[in-house]
Design a protein around this motif. Structure first.
Motif, short mmCIF file in Angstrom:
data_model
loop_
_atom_site.label_atom_id
_atom_site.label_comp_id
_atom_site.label_asym_id
_atom_site.label_seq_id
_atom_site.Cartn_x
_atom_site.Cartn_y
_atom_site.Cartn_z
N THR A 1 -0.77 11.83 3.43
CA THR A 1 -0.76 10.62 2.60
C THR A 1 -2.17 10.07 2.45
OG1 THR A 1 -0.34 9.26 4.54
CG2 THR A 1 1.58 9.98 3.28
N ILE B 1 -4.26 6.37 1.21
CA ILE B 1 -4.23 4.96 0.85
C ILE B 1 -5.61 4.61 0.30
CG2 ILE B 1 -3.96 2.60 1.69
CD1 ILE B 1 -2.27 3.81 3.99
N TRP C 1 -0.85 3.16 -10.14
CA TRP C 1 -0.88 2.62 -8.78
C TRP C 1 0.53 2.23 -8.33
CZ3 TRP C 1 -5.37 3.56 -6.66
CH2 TRP C 1 -6.52 3.57 -7.44
N TYR C 2 0.78 2.38 -7.04
CA TYR C 2 2.05 1.97 -6.44
C TYR C 2 1.74 0.92 -5.39
CZ TYR C 2 3.79 6.19 -8.64
OH TYR C 2 4.11 7.14 -9.55
N TYR D 1 1.64 -1.16 -2.10
CA TYR D 1 1.84 -0.73 -0.71
C TYR D 1 1.24 -1.79 0.20
CZ TYR D 1 1.39 1.86 3.62
OH TYR D 1 1.47 2.26 4.93
N GLN D 2 1.96 -2.15 1.23
CA GLN D 2 1.45 -3.07 2.23
C GLN D 2 1.61 -2.40 3.58
OE1 GLN D 2 3.41 -6.86 2.43
NE2 GLN D 2 1.73 -7.79 3.56
N HIS D 3 0.51 -2.22 4.26
CA HIS D 3 0.52 -1.52 5.54
C HIS D 3 0.76 -2.52 6.67
CE1 HIS D 3 -0.35 1.86 8.13
NE2 HIS D 3 -1.12 1.07 8.87
#
Length: 96
Positions: A58, A60, A78-79, A81-83
């Protein structure tokens, strides 16, 4: 007679692909070579039965630069995403 190549970019990862694109957009002729059969370096992904698959793991991406964001947005979707990394501590999830 073959066309004259003004620039040779070795590697089609993020840096090489970006450099080649910027040179081409400025009117320079560019040849790109890479040992792999695809562009994108380790950020390469592909569809496998409709599922996006990350061949090298993956990835980021983040930046605070509007210029970088706008440039890349020309070529990708873009997708969001919150880590979040949480640990279970005494029966409760807490941020790590």
């Amino acid at each position: 007679m073959a066309a004259k190549i003004e620039n040779l970019v070795v590697g089609a990862g993020i840096s090489g692909a970006t450099m080649a694109r910027l040179l081409a957009e400025s009117g320079e002729s560019v040849a790109v070579i890479d040992m792999r059969d695809h562009v994108g370096g380790n950020c390469y992904d592909y569809k496998d039965d409709g599922i996006t698959t990350h061949r090298y793991g993956t990835h980021i991406f983040r930046t605070d630069s509007k210029e970088v964001w706008d440039f890349l947005s020309r070529f990708t979707k873009w997708y969001p995403y919150q880590h979040k990394v949480l640990a279970l501590l005494d029966g409760q999830f807490v941020p790590v």
